[in-house]
Scaffold this motif. Structure first.
Motif, PDB file in Angstrom:
ATOM      1  N   ALA A   1      65.117  51.246  42.448  1.00  0.00           N
ATOM      2  CA  ALA A   1      64.512  52.051  43.527  1.00  0.00           C
ATOM      3  C   ALA A   1      65.468  53.128  44.028  1.00  0.00           C
ATOM      4  O   ALA A   1      65.673  53.296  45.235  1.00  0.00           O
ATOM      5  CB  ALA A   1      64.081  51.143  44.682  1.00  0.00           C
ATOM      6  N   LEU A   2      66.046  53.863  43.101  1.00  0.00           N
ATOM      7  CA  LEU A   2      66.969  54.927  43.460  1.00  0.00           C
ATOM      8  C   LEU A   2      66.185  56.219  43.717  1.00  0.00           C
ATOM      9  O   LEU A   2      65.320  56.578  42.925  1.00  0.00           O
ATOM     10  CB  LEU A   2      67.986  55.163  42.342  1.00  0.00           C
ATOM     11  CG  LEU A   2      68.861  53.977  41.942  1.00  0.00           C
ATOM     12  CD1 LEU A   2      69.816  54.386  40.831  1.00  0.00           C
ATOM     13  CD2 LEU A   2      69.639  53.445  43.133  1.00  0.00           C
ATOM     14  N   PRO A   3      66.495  56.915  44.798  1.00  0.00           N
ATOM     15  CA  PRO A   3      65.784  58.174  45.096  1.00  0.00           C
ATOM     16  C   PRO A   3      66.338  59.338  44.291  1.00  0.00           C
ATOM     17  O   PRO A   3      66.812  60.333  44.838  1.00  0.00           O
ATOM     18  CB  PRO A   3      66.038  58.358  46.603  1.00  0.00           C
ATOM     19  CG  PRO A   3      67.366  57.717  46.824  1.00  0.00           C
ATOM     20  CD  PRO A   3      67.443  56.556  45.871  1.00  0.00           C
ATOM     21  N   GLY A   4      66.278  59.221  42.964  1.00  0.00           N
ATOM     22  CA  GLY A   4      66.843  60.246  42.102  1.00  0.00           C
ATOM     23  C   GLY A   4      65.786  61.105  41.446  1.00  0.00           C
ATOM     24  O   GLY A   4      64.587  61.020  41.746  1.00  0.00           O
TER      25      GLY A   4
ATOM     26  N   ALA B   1      73.251  62.359  40.097  1.00  0.00           N
ATOM     27  CA  ALA B   1      74.531  62.863  39.599  1.00  0.00           C
ATOM     28  C   ALA B   1      75.668  61.902  39.923  1.00  0.00           C
ATOM     29  O   ALA B   1      76.580  61.715  39.105  1.00  0.00           O
ATOM     30  CB  ALA B   1      74.821  64.239  40.188  1.00  0.00           C
ATOM     31  N   LYS B   2      75.630  61.284  41.095  1.00  0.00           N
ATOM     32  CA  LYS B   2      76.708  60.357  41.469  1.00  0.00           C
ATOM     33  C   LYS B   2      76.698  59.118  40.588  1.00  0.00           C
ATOM     34  O   LYS B   2      77.746  58.694  40.079  1.00  0.00           O
ATOM     35  CB  LYS B   2      76.571  59.964  42.940  1.00  0.00           C
ATOM     36  CG  LYS B   2      77.768  59.186  43.471  1.00  0.00           C
ATOM     37  CD  LYS B   2      77.681  58.988  44.977  1.00  0.00           C
ATOM     38  CE  LYS B   2      78.918  58.294  45.518  1.00  0.00           C
ATOM     39  NZ  LYS B   2      78.852  58.124  46.990  1.00  0.00           N
ATOM     40  N   VAL B   3      75.515  58.542  40.399  1.00  0.00           N
ATOM     41  CA  VAL B   3      75.413  57.378  39.515  1.00  0.00           C
ATOM     42  C   VAL B   3      75.807  57.763  38.096  1.00  0.00           C
ATOM     43  O   VAL B   3      76.532  57.024  37.404  1.00  0.00           O
ATOM     44  CB  VAL B   3      73.980  56.801  39.552  1.00  0.00           C
ATOM     45  CG1 VAL B   3      73.820  55.693  38.516  1.00  0.00           C
ATOM     46  CG2 VAL B   3      73.662  56.251  40.940  1.00  0.00           C
ATOM     47  N   GLY B   4      75.338  58.929  37.627  1.00  0.00           N
ATOM     48  CA  GLY B   4      75.656  59.370  36.281  1.00  0.00           C
ATOM     49  C   GLY B   4      77.140  59.652  36.090  1.00  0.00           C
ATOM     50  O   GLY B   4      77.714  59.326  35.047  1.00  0.00           O
ATOM     51  N   MET B   5      77.780  60.252  37.090  1.00  0.00           N
ATOM     52  CA  MET B   5      79.209  60.542  36.989  1.00  0.00           C
ATOM     53  C   MET B   5      80.030  59.259  36.943  1.00  0.00           C
ATOM     54  O   MET B   5      80.975  59.129  36.150  1.00  0.00           O
ATOM     55  CB  MET B   5      79.650  61.411  38.170  1.00  0.00           C
ATOM     56  CG  MET B   5      81.113  61.826  38.116  1.00  0.00           C
ATOM     57  SD  MET B   5      81.528  62.805  36.637  1.00  0.00           S
ATOM     58  CE  MET B   5      80.598  64.307  37.002  1.00  0.00           C
TER      59      MET B   5
ATOM     60  N   VAL C   1      75.476  42.083  45.762  1.00  0.00           N
ATOM     61  CA  VAL C   1      75.104  43.501  45.876  1.00  0.00           C
ATOM     62  C   VAL C   1      73.669  43.604  46.386  1.00  0.00           C
ATOM     63  O   VAL C   1      72.894  42.646  46.271  1.00  0.00           O
ATOM     64  CB  VAL C   1      75.226  44.218  44.503  1.00  0.00           C
ATOM     65  CG1 VAL C   1      76.678  44.313  44.067  1.00  0.00           C
ATOM     66  CG2 VAL C   1      74.401  43.505  43.453  1.00  0.00           C
ATOM     67  N   PRO C   2      73.286  44.752  46.952  1.00  0.00           N
ATOM     68  CA  PRO C   2      71.900  44.931  47.403  1.00  0.00           C
ATOM     69  C   PRO C   2      70.928  44.912  46.224  1.00  0.00           C
ATOM     70  O   PRO C   2      71.286  45.233  45.097  1.00  0.00           O
ATOM     71  CB  PRO C   2      71.920  46.314  48.079  1.00  0.00           C
ATOM     72  CG  PRO C   2      73.354  46.609  48.341  1.00  0.00           C
ATOM     73  CD  PRO C   2      74.128  45.911  47.277  1.00  0.00           C
ATOM     74  N   THR C   3      69.694  44.549  46.512  1.00  0.00           N
ATOM     75  CA  THR C   3      68.680  44.487  45.459  1.00  0.00           C
ATOM     76  C   THR C   3      68.144  45.867  45.100  1.00  0.00           C
ATOM     77  O   THR C   3      67.650  46.063  43.983  1.00  0.00           O
ATOM     78  CB  THR C   3      67.516  43.593  45.882  1.00  0.00           C
ATOM     79  OG1 THR C   3      66.999  44.065  47.141  1.00  0.00           O
ATOM     80  CG2 THR C   3      67.969  42.149  46.033  1.00  0.00           C
ATOM     81  N   PHE C   4      68.201  46.821  46.026  1.00  0.00           N
ATOM     82  CA  PHE C   4      67.706  48.155  45.731  1.00  0.00           C
ATOM     83  C   PHE C   4      68.385  49.159  46.657  1.00  0.00           C
ATOM     84  O   PHE C   4      68.952  48.805  47.684  1.00  0.00           O
ATOM     85  CB  PHE C   4      66.173  48.236  45.918  1.00  0.00           C
ATOM     86  CG  PHE C   4      65.718  47.964  47.317  1.00  0.00           C
ATOM     87  CD1 PHE C   4      65.601  48.986  48.245  1.00  0.00           C
ATOM     88  CD2 PHE C   4      65.402  46.668  47.721  1.00  0.00           C
ATOM     89  CE1 PHE C   4      65.180  48.738  49.541  1.00  0.00           C
ATOM     90  CE2 PHE C   4      64.978  46.408  49.013  1.00  0.00           C
ATOM     91  CZ  PHE C   4      64.862  47.451  49.921  1.00  0.00           C
ATOM     92  N   GLY C   5      68.295  50.429  46.260  1.00  0.00           N
ATOM     93  CA  GLY C   5      68.846  51.500  47.072  1.00  0.00           C
ATOM     94  C   GLY C   5      70.357  51.612  46.967  1.00  0.00           C
ATOM     95  O   GLY C   5      71.039  50.742  46.414  1.00  0.00           O
ATOM     96  N   VAL C   6      70.882  52.711  47.513  1.00  0.00           N
ATOM     97  CA  VAL C   6      72.324  52.957  47.509  1.00  0.00           C
ATOM     98  C   VAL C   6      72.822  53.283  48.909  1.00  0.00           C
ATOM     99  O   VAL C   6      73.761  54.059  49.091  1.00  0.00           O
ATOM    100  CB  VAL C   6      72.677  54.108  46.533  1.00  0.00           C
ATOM    101  CG1 VAL C   6      72.539  53.673  45.090  1.00  0.00           C
ATOM    102  CG2 VAL C   6      71.805  55.338  46.795  1.00  0.00           C
ATOM    103  N   ASP C   7      72.196  52.663  49.915  1.00  0.00           N
ATOM    104  CA  ASP C   7      72.672  52.855  51.286  1.00  0.00           C
ATOM    105  C   ASP C   7      74.069  52.272  51.456  1.00  0.00           C
ATOM    106  O   ASP C   7      74.882  52.780  52.228  1.00  0.00           O
ATOM    107  CB  ASP C   7      71.701  52.203  52.270  1.00  0.00           C
ATOM    108  CG  ASP C   7      70.329  52.859  52.237  1.00  0.00           C
ATOM    109  OD1 ASP C   7      70.281  54.062  51.923  1.00  0.00           O
ATOM    110  OD2 ASP C   7      69.329  52.176  52.498  1.00  0.00           O
TER     111      ASP C   7
END
Length: 309
Positions: free
Chosen positions: A253-256, A98-102, A161-167
C-alpha cells in the motif's frame, strides 16, 4: 565525443516520439473509453465529458494536441481525478517510489557485487555454494511471493515492521527487501560468471607470474574489467527500481507511481497511462545513456565518436 552525445540525444528523442505515438494510438484502439463504466451514464453527460476533454475531436487532431502538450512538458489532465493533472500524479508518487527504488538499488550494488566476487574467489568452496544457493532462490522465487511471505512473518507474526505504508522509517524495510531480492541474486550470479571469465584471461595469468599481490590483481585488473557486463545490466535495473514495482506497491500500500499506473489502467485514464509510460521510458533511456558514459571510466579503450581504421 560531443558528436556522439548529440547523436544519442537525437536518438533518444526519436525513440520517445515513437513511444508516444505507439502508446497514443494503442489507447484509442482499445474498445470503450474512460467514461464507459458499469453504471449507465446519461448520453448528455457523456457527450459533455467527451467535449470537455476533446475526445469528440478526430483522433489525428487529438494526437497533435497531445504532442504539443508533451513538448511543453504538460502531460494533460487526468480523466478520472477531477482537478488533477498527470504531472501532479507523477510528482505526488515519485518521492516514495524513488526513495524505495534508490534504497533497493543501493542494496543491489552493495550486496550483489560482493556476493558475486566472493563466490568467484572461493569457487567450488562453501562460500561459493552458499552464495549460489541464495542467488538461485532469489531468482526462482517471484518478488510478490517474497513480499507476501516477508509481510506475514516480519509484520504480522513478529510485529517488527508496519504492515503497510511508509509513515514509519521501518516501513521501508520490507518493500526494499522484496524489490531488490531478485536483482541482488541476478547481479551476484552475473558478477560471479564475469569475474571467473576474467580470471582465466592471459593477462591475469601474466600479472600473477610477475609477482603482483592477489588483492592487487583482483581489484586493479580483474574486478574492473569484469564489471562491464554488470554495469550494462545495472542501467535497466536502476530504471526498473527507480520507477517502482506495481505489485510491490500494491502489496505494501505504498502511495507511489505504480499505484497510479494500475488505477489508470483499470479506469482507462488515457492521459495517465500515456504520461506514466512516457515517464518510465524517459528514465530508462537516461539510465542507459549514463551506463554508456560509465564505459569510458571502466574501459579506457572505448572511445565514442571516433572511427576505427
Amino acid at each position: 565525443m560531443t558528436g556522439y552525445i548529440l547523436q544519442r540525444l537525437a536518438l533518444m528523442l526519436a525513440t520517445l516520439f515513437a513511444i508516444i505515438t505507439l502508446t497514443f494510438f494503442l489507447m484509442h484502439l482499445v474498445p470503450g473509453g474512460p467514461f464507459v463504466s458499469d453504471k449507465m451514464m446519461a448520453p448528455e453527460i457523456q457527450a459533455a465529458l467527451n467535449a470537455k476533454f476533446h475526445l469528440d475531436q478526430p483522433v489525428w487532431l487529438q494526437y497533435l494536441t497531445y504532442l504539443k502538450g508533451v513538448a511543453s512538458f504538460d502531460l494533460g489532465p487526468s480523466f478520472k481525478y477531477p482537478g488533477m493533472t498527470v504531472n501532479q500524479m507523477i510528482l505526488e508518487g515519485l518521492p516514495v517510489t524513488a526513495k524505495v527504488g534508490m534504497l533497493a538499488l543501493i542494496c543491489v550494488i552493495a550486496l550483489g557485487v560482493p556476493m558475486g566476487v566472493l563466490a568467484a574467489v572461493f569457487r567450488n568452496r562453501w562460500p561459493d555454494n552458499l552464495v549460489m544457493v541464495v542467488a538461485t532462490i532469489g531468482v526462482a522465487v517471484p518478488s510478490y511471493v517474497i513480499a507476501t511471505l516477508a509481510l506475514y512473518v516480519f509484520a504480522l507474526r513478529l510485529g517488527w515492521v508496519p504492515t503497510f505504508g511508509v509513515d514509519d522509517w521501518r516501513g521501508y524495510f520490507l518493500p526494499v527487501f522484496a524489490l531488490s531480492g531478485f536483482w541482488i541474486s541476478f547481479i551476484a550470479r552475473l558478477a560471479r560468471s564475469s569475474l571467473l571469465e576474467t580470471l582465466g584471461q592471459d593477462y591475469m595469468i601474466t600479472a600473477k607470474a610477475k609477482g603482483l599481490r592477489p588483492g592487487q590483481i583482483l581489484i586493479k585488473h580483474g574486478l574492473r574489467n569484469s564489471l562491464i557486463p554488470v554495469v550494462t545490466v545495472l542501467g535497466p535495473v536502476a530504471a526498473n527500481l527507480l520507477t517502482g514495482s506495481f505489485v510491490i506497491e500494491q502489496i505494501f500500500a505504498l502511495p507511489g507511481i505504480g499505484r497510479h499506473f494500475v488505477l489508470s489502467i483499470t479506469n482507462r485514464d488515457y492521459t495517465a497511462i500515456m504520461g506514466i509510460t512516457i515517464f518510465y521510458a524517459t528514465i530508462l533511456m537516461v539510465m542507459i545513456f549514463i551506463v554508456d558514459m560509465l564505459y569510458l571510466v571502466l574501459d579506457p579503450r572505448i572511445k565514442y565518436g571516433r572511427k576505427t581504421r
